[in-house]
Design an enzyme around this catalytic site. Structure first.
Site, PDB file in Angstrom:
ATOM      1  N   GLU A   1       0.894  -1.273   0.043  1.00 13.40           N
ATOM      2  CA  GLU A   1      -0.106  -0.183   0.149  1.00 13.40           C
ATOM      3  C   GLU A   1       1.023   1.325   0.199  1.00 13.40           C
ATOM      4  O   GLU A   1       1.913   1.553   0.653  1.00 13.40           O
ATOM      5  CB  GLU A   1      -0.747  -0.029   1.181  1.00 13.40           C
ATOM      6  CG  GLU A   1      -1.941   1.060   1.350  1.00 13.40           C
ATOM      7  CD  GLU A   1      -2.853   0.963   2.284  1.00 13.40           C
ATOM      8  OE1 GLU A   1      -3.674  -0.064   2.413  1.00 13.40           O
ATOM      9  OE2 GLU A   1      -3.102   1.982   3.089  1.00 13.40           O
TER      10      GLU A   1
ATOM     11  N   THR B   1      -3.985   4.857  -1.546  1.00 19.22           N
ATOM     12  CA  THR B   1      -4.987   5.222  -0.433  1.00 19.22           C
ATOM     13  C   THR B   1      -5.635   6.454  -1.048  1.00 19.22           C
ATOM     14  O   THR B   1      -5.331   7.186  -2.345  1.00 19.22           O
ATOM     15  CB  THR B   1      -4.406   6.062   0.742  1.00 19.22           C
ATOM     16  OG1 THR B   1      -3.366   7.046   0.346  1.00 19.22           O
ATOM     17  CG2 THR B   1      -3.628   4.616   1.306  1.00 19.22           C
TER      18      THR B   1
ATOM     19  N   ARG C   1     -15.923   4.388   4.015  1.00 17.79           N
ATOM     20  CA  ARG C   1     -16.490   5.686   4.475  1.00 17.79           C
ATOM     21  C   ARG C   1     -15.401   6.700   4.411  1.00 17.79           C
ATOM     22  O   ARG C   1     -15.824   8.096   3.966  1.00 17.79           O
ATOM     23  CB  ARG C   1     -17.054   5.626   5.711  1.00 17.79           C
ATOM     24  CG  ARG C   1     -17.905   6.632   6.358  1.00 17.79           C
ATOM     25  CD  ARG C   1     -18.262   6.844   7.580  1.00 17.79           C
ATOM     26  NE  ARG C   1     -16.811   7.091   8.302  1.00 17.79           N
ATOM     27  CZ  ARG C   1     -17.009   7.392   9.704  1.00 17.79           C
ATOM     28  NH1 ARG C   1     -17.850   7.552  10.403  1.00 17.79           N
ATOM     29  NH2 ARG C   1     -15.719   7.741  10.193  1.00 17.79           N
TER      30      ARG C   1
ATOM     31  N   ASP D   1     -12.207   8.680   6.627  1.00 14.52           N
ATOM     32  CA  ASP D   1     -11.515   9.439   7.966  1.00 14.52           C
ATOM     33  C   ASP D   1     -12.198  10.897   7.796  1.00 14.52           C
ATOM     34  O   ASP D   1     -12.370  11.588   6.761  1.00 14.52           O
ATOM     35  CB  ASP D   1     -10.026   9.473   8.100  1.00 14.52           C
ATOM     36  CG  ASP D   1      -9.511   8.322   8.467  1.00 14.52           C
ATOM     37  OD1 ASP D   1     -10.118   7.665   9.387  1.00 14.52           O
ATOM     38  OD2 ASP D   1      -8.425   8.005   8.128  1.00 14.52           O
TER      39      ASP D   1
ATOM     40  N   ALA E   1     -19.786   2.758   4.280  1.00 19.78           N
ATOM     41  CA  ALA E   1     -19.035   2.121   3.293  1.00 19.78           C
ATOM     42  C   ALA E   1     -19.962   1.322   2.435  1.00 19.78           C
ATOM     43  O   ALA E   1     -19.978   1.299   1.195  1.00 19.78           O
ATOM     44  CB  ALA E   1     -17.873   1.527   3.684  1.00 19.78           C
TER      45      ALA E   1
ATOM     46  N   LYS F   1     -21.428  -5.172   4.749  1.00 19.65           N
ATOM     47  CA  LYS F   1     -20.754  -4.672   3.580  1.00 19.65           C
ATOM     48  C   LYS F   1     -20.331  -5.700   2.714  1.00 19.65           C
ATOM     49  O   LYS F   1     -20.385  -5.490   1.481  1.00 19.65           O
ATOM     50  CB  LYS F   1     -19.305  -4.097   4.194  1.00 19.65           C
ATOM     51  CG  LYS F   1     -19.484  -2.607   5.059  1.00 19.65           C
ATOM     52  CD  LYS F   1     -17.984  -2.078   5.349  1.00 19.65           C
ATOM     53  CE  LYS F   1     -17.359  -2.517   6.327  1.00 19.65           C
ATOM     54  NZ  LYS F   1     -16.190  -1.586   6.845  1.00 19.65           N
TER      55      LYS F   1
ATOM     56  N   GLN G   1      -7.135  -3.226   9.624  1.00 18.84           N
ATOM     57  CA  GLN G   1      -6.391  -2.132  10.323  1.00 18.84           C
ATOM     58  C   GLN G   1      -4.952  -2.720  10.347  1.00 18.84           C
ATOM     59  O   GLN G   1      -5.014  -3.872  10.679  1.00 18.84           O
ATOM     60  CB  GLN G   1      -6.998  -1.668  11.398  1.00 18.84           C
ATOM     61  CG  GLN G   1      -7.097  -2.634  12.508  1.00 18.84           C
ATOM     62  CD  GLN G   1      -7.911  -2.195  13.606  1.00 18.84           C
ATOM     63  OE1 GLN G   1      -8.573  -3.068  14.216  1.00 18.84           O
ATOM     64  NE2 GLN G   1      -8.142  -0.957  13.935  1.00 18.84           N
TER      65      GLN G   1
ATOM     66  N   TYR H   1       1.630  -2.241   4.784  1.00 21.04           N
ATOM     67  CA  TYR H   1       1.598  -0.693   4.522  1.00 21.04           C
ATOM     68  C   TYR H   1       3.022  -0.303   4.259  1.00 21.04           C
ATOM     69  O   TYR H   1       3.707  -0.019   5.412  1.00 21.04           O
ATOM     70  CB  TYR H   1       0.912  -0.156   5.878  1.00 21.04           C
ATOM     71  CG  TYR H   1      -0.377  -0.491   6.172  1.00 21.04           C
ATOM     72  CD1 TYR H   1      -1.527  -0.033   5.332  1.00 21.04           C
ATOM     73  CD2 TYR H   1      -0.788  -1.340   7.360  1.00 21.04           C
ATOM     74  CE1 TYR H   1      -2.784  -0.147   5.593  1.00 21.04           C
ATOM     75  CE2 TYR H   1      -2.118  -1.929   7.620  1.00 21.04           C
ATOM     76  CZ  TYR H   1      -2.963  -1.282   6.573  1.00 21.04           C
ATOM     77  OH  TYR H   1      -4.397  -1.382   6.714  1.00 21.04           O
TER      78      TYR H   1
HETATM   79  P1  FAD Z   1     -18.065   1.972   7.600  1.00 19.75           P
HETATM   80  O1  FAD Z   1     -17.941   0.273   7.586  1.00 19.75           O
HETATM   81  O2  FAD Z   1     -19.011   2.596   6.834  1.00 19.75           O
HETATM   82  O3  FAD Z   1     -18.148   2.469   9.100  1.00 19.75           O
HETATM   83  C1  FAD Z   1     -18.023   3.659   9.426  1.00 19.75           C
HETATM   84  C2  FAD Z   1     -18.641   3.818  11.201  1.00 19.75           C
HETATM   85  O4  FAD Z   1     -19.890   3.761  11.236  1.00 19.75           O
HETATM   86  C3  FAD Z   1     -17.731   2.978  12.125  1.00 19.75           C
HETATM   87  O5  FAD Z   1     -17.897   3.641  12.970  1.00 19.75           O
HETATM   88  C4  FAD Z   1     -19.144   1.982  12.145  1.00 19.75           C
HETATM   89  O6  FAD Z   1     -18.904   1.327  13.093  1.00 19.75           O
HETATM   90  C5  FAD Z   1     -20.320   2.367  11.936  1.00 19.75           C
HETATM   91  N1  FAD Z   1     -21.388   1.870  11.013  1.00 19.75           N
HETATM   92  C6  FAD Z   1     -21.028   1.120  10.142  1.00 19.75           C
HETATM   93  N2  FAD Z   1     -22.240   0.565   9.434  1.00 19.75           N
HETATM   94  C7  FAD Z   1     -23.411   1.248  10.583  1.00 19.75           C
HETATM   95  C8  FAD Z   1     -24.756   1.045  10.566  1.00 19.75           C
HETATM   96  N3  FAD Z   1     -25.359   0.038   9.803  1.00 19.75           N
HETATM   97  N4  FAD Z   1     -25.410   1.666  11.580  1.00 19.75           N
HETATM   98  C9  FAD Z   1     -24.633   2.635  12.375  1.00 19.75           C
HETATM   99  N5  FAD Z   1     -23.262   2.617  12.642  1.00 19.75           N
HETATM  100  C10 FAD Z   1     -22.618   1.811  11.186  1.00 19.75           C
HETATM  101  N6  FAD Z   1      -9.247   6.513   5.174  1.00 19.75           N
HETATM  102  C11 FAD Z   1      -9.186   7.500   4.117  1.00 19.75           C
HETATM  103  O7  FAD Z   1      -9.605   8.385   4.207  1.00 19.75           O
HETATM  104  N7  FAD Z   1      -8.553   6.980   3.199  1.00 19.75           N
HETATM  105  C12 FAD Z   1      -8.028   5.625   2.913  1.00 19.75           C
HETATM  106  O8  FAD Z   1      -7.241   5.385   1.693  1.00 19.75           O
HETATM  107  C13 FAD Z   1      -8.172   4.668   3.843  1.00 19.75           C
HETATM  108  N8  FAD Z   1      -7.547   3.549   3.571  1.00 19.75           N
HETATM  109  C14 FAD Z   1      -8.043   2.526   4.616  1.00 19.75           C
HETATM  110  C15 FAD Z   1      -7.510   1.086   4.636  1.00 19.75           C
HETATM  111  C16 FAD Z   1      -7.781   0.199   5.460  1.00 19.75           C
HETATM  112  C17 FAD Z   1      -7.095  -1.489   5.210  1.00 19.75           C
HETATM  113  C18 FAD Z   1      -8.413   0.393   6.627  1.00 19.75           C
HETATM  114  C19 FAD Z   1      -8.809  -0.464   7.612  1.00 19.75           C
HETATM  115  C20 FAD Z   1      -8.880   1.910   6.764  1.00 19.75           C
HETATM  116  C21 FAD Z   1      -8.705   2.790   5.960  1.00 19.75           C
HETATM  117  N9  FAD Z   1      -9.018   4.199   6.160  1.00 19.75           N
HETATM  118  C22 FAD Z   1      -8.742   5.156   5.161  1.00 19.75           C
HETATM  119  C23 FAD Z   1      -9.626   4.563   7.293  1.00 19.75           C
HETATM  120  C24 FAD Z   1     -11.299   4.285   7.136  1.00 19.75           C
HETATM  121  O9  FAD Z   1     -11.849   5.322   6.104  1.00 19.75           O
HETATM  122  C25 FAD Z   1     -11.849   4.866   8.660  1.00 19.75           C
HETATM  123  O10 FAD Z   1     -11.698   3.718   9.486  1.00 19.75           O
HETATM  124  C26 FAD Z   1     -13.049   5.197   8.730  1.00 19.75           C
HETATM  125  O11 FAD Z   1     -13.433   5.748   9.857  1.00 19.75           O
HETATM  126  C27 FAD Z   1     -14.223   4.151   8.551  1.00 19.75           C
HETATM  127  O12 FAD Z   1     -14.110   3.474   7.384  1.00 19.75           O
HETATM  128  P2  FAD Z   1     -15.283   2.409   6.943  1.00 19.75           P
HETATM  129  O13 FAD Z   1     -14.893   1.874   5.259  1.00 19.75           O
HETATM  130  O14 FAD Z   1     -14.726   1.099   7.672  1.00 19.75           O
HETATM  131  O15 FAD Z   1     -16.656   2.620   7.349  1.00 19.75           O
END
Ligand code: FAD
Length: 314
Positions: free
Chosen positions: A18, A50, A110, A112, A130, A172, A183, A276
């Site tokens: 990555e 990313t 989703r 950060d 997401a 998802k 992570q 990473y």
């Molecule tokens: P989701 O799965 O949508 O979850 C987001 C939040 O909502 C979580 O707190 C979850 O518990 C909650 N949630 C989910 N579904 C529901 C529901 N149905 N009802 C209520 N709550 C819910 N960030 C970047 O900005 N750019 C990147 O390139 C990037 N790459 C990453 C790569 C990896 C491998 C990982 C692990 C993370 C990466 N991130 C990146 C960070 C990521 O965007 C954050 O961790 C973000 O806060 C959550 O993203 P997610 O896709 O897991 O979101």
């Protein structure tokens, strides 16, 4: 013949790298050189780019990097795509750019919160989770893209409840994701227990652990604290006394990460490591070398490998 060669490669565990998007043009050029060099010496199965918190020039750089690495450098590329600050029209542009470059892999996230915000807020006319982005991609592009999602063996900083996180992960996958990248973490026992729970929850897509090399003591602590992950006591016991010697920290840190990867690969849940790289070459290659995963002469392919047979082999 190519498939046969590929299957030989796949008999060993595979890996991916990555890279994050640099902020300057010179940084981008340096990154292309590094990506190409690392590809030539180690043949990762794919590379990830990313996504920078959406909307500005930085996210345009993400699509440019994806497009160049896929269509010019010829690397099998996975584009991260987030919902942060992204109206649907911007998501459309990013997906179209990936599609036009031949990129077939998206890590749907989703995102950060942007740097200046404490809490994440959905953008008007955008997506909140997401899973919504995944449904949208599937609806628009069918099976064209392979879609990965983030997994949280250590929990998500905004949601401490383990069961809820498993439920959200399953949503998802049910929306159309076909692999999980986690992570970073250093607590292998916790990770293996989480994999067991993921499987018991009925989630059966490949799980890919996110491996963060240890390149220096301060960075190691900062990244762990930022991701709110647990560091096993023996990591501190070995690294703290040598914290001022960067070279030694990298050497011992690599041994710790290698030991961790061996345990992961023998757990029965894992057949691929996602590194990473932090855009650095040395620490990632040291890990692969010590794991004996770097390609031999015979395994060296002159053409990039498609991810498609890889998916079937996991
Ligand atoms: P989701 O799965 O949508 O979850 C987001 C939040 O909502 C979580 O707190 C979850 O518990 C909650 N949630 C989910 N579904 C529901 C529901 N149905 N009802 C209520 N709550 C819910 N960030 C970047 O900005 N750019 C990147 O390139 C990037 N790459 C990453 C790569 C990896 C491998 C990982 C692990 C993370 C990466 N991130 C990146 C960070 C990521 O965007 C954050 O961790 C973000 O806060 C959550 O993203 P997610 O896709 O897991 O979101």
């Amino acid at each position: 013949e190519k498939l046969q060669q590929h299957q030989e490669v796949c008999s060993k565990p595979t890996y991916s790298f990555e890279y994050f998007v640099p902020k300057t043009t010179q940084g981008v050029q340096n990154l292309y050189d590094r990506m190409d060099k690392m590809y030539q010496s180690s043949l990762p199965l794919f590379i990830d780019i990313t996504w920078n918190a959406g909307g500005g020039t930085l996210s345009k750089l993400s699509t440019e990097l994806v497009s160049t690495s896929q269509s010019v450098l010829g690397l099998e590329t996975c584009m991260h795509l987030t919902c942060t600050n992204m109206e649907i029209s911007m998501i459309d542009d990013a997906l179209e750019s990936a599609y036009n470059s031949g990129c077939q892999n998206i890590l749907a996230l989703r995102g950060d919160p942007p740097r200046d915000a404490v809490n994440w807020q959905p953008t008007e006319g955008g997506f909140a989770y997401a899973k919504d982005l995944i449904s949208y991609i599937r609806c628009k592009y069918g099976d064209y893209f392979d879609i990965g999602v983030a997994g949280y063996p250590e929990g998500h900083p905004e949601e401490p409840n383990k069961l809820k996180n498993l439920k959200y992960l399953k949503e998802k996958v049910d929306a159309g994701a076909n692999f999980i990248v986690t992570q970073m973490f250093y607590d292998v026992d916790n990770f293996i227990q989480w994999c067991k729970e993921v499987r018991e929850f009925g989630i059966d897509v490949p799980i890919i652990p996110g491996i963060m090399p240890i390149t220096g003591y301060a960075a190691f602590l900062r990244r762990a604290s930022w991701g709110q992950i647990n560091i096993p006591k023996y990591f501190f016991a070995l690294l703290d006394p040598i914290k001022d010697n960067d070279e030694l920290v990298r050497e011992i840190g690599t041994k710790l990460v290698v030991e961790m990867c061996r345990k992961l690969l023998s757990s029965g849940y894992i057949n691929h490591l996602h590194i990473y790289t932090m855009n650095l070459e040395k620490a990632s290659l040291m890990i692969l070398e010590q794991l004996d995963l770097l390609p031999t002469e015979n395994e060296y392919l002159t053409e990039p490998i498609s991810m498609l047979p890889w998916r079937k082999s996991l």
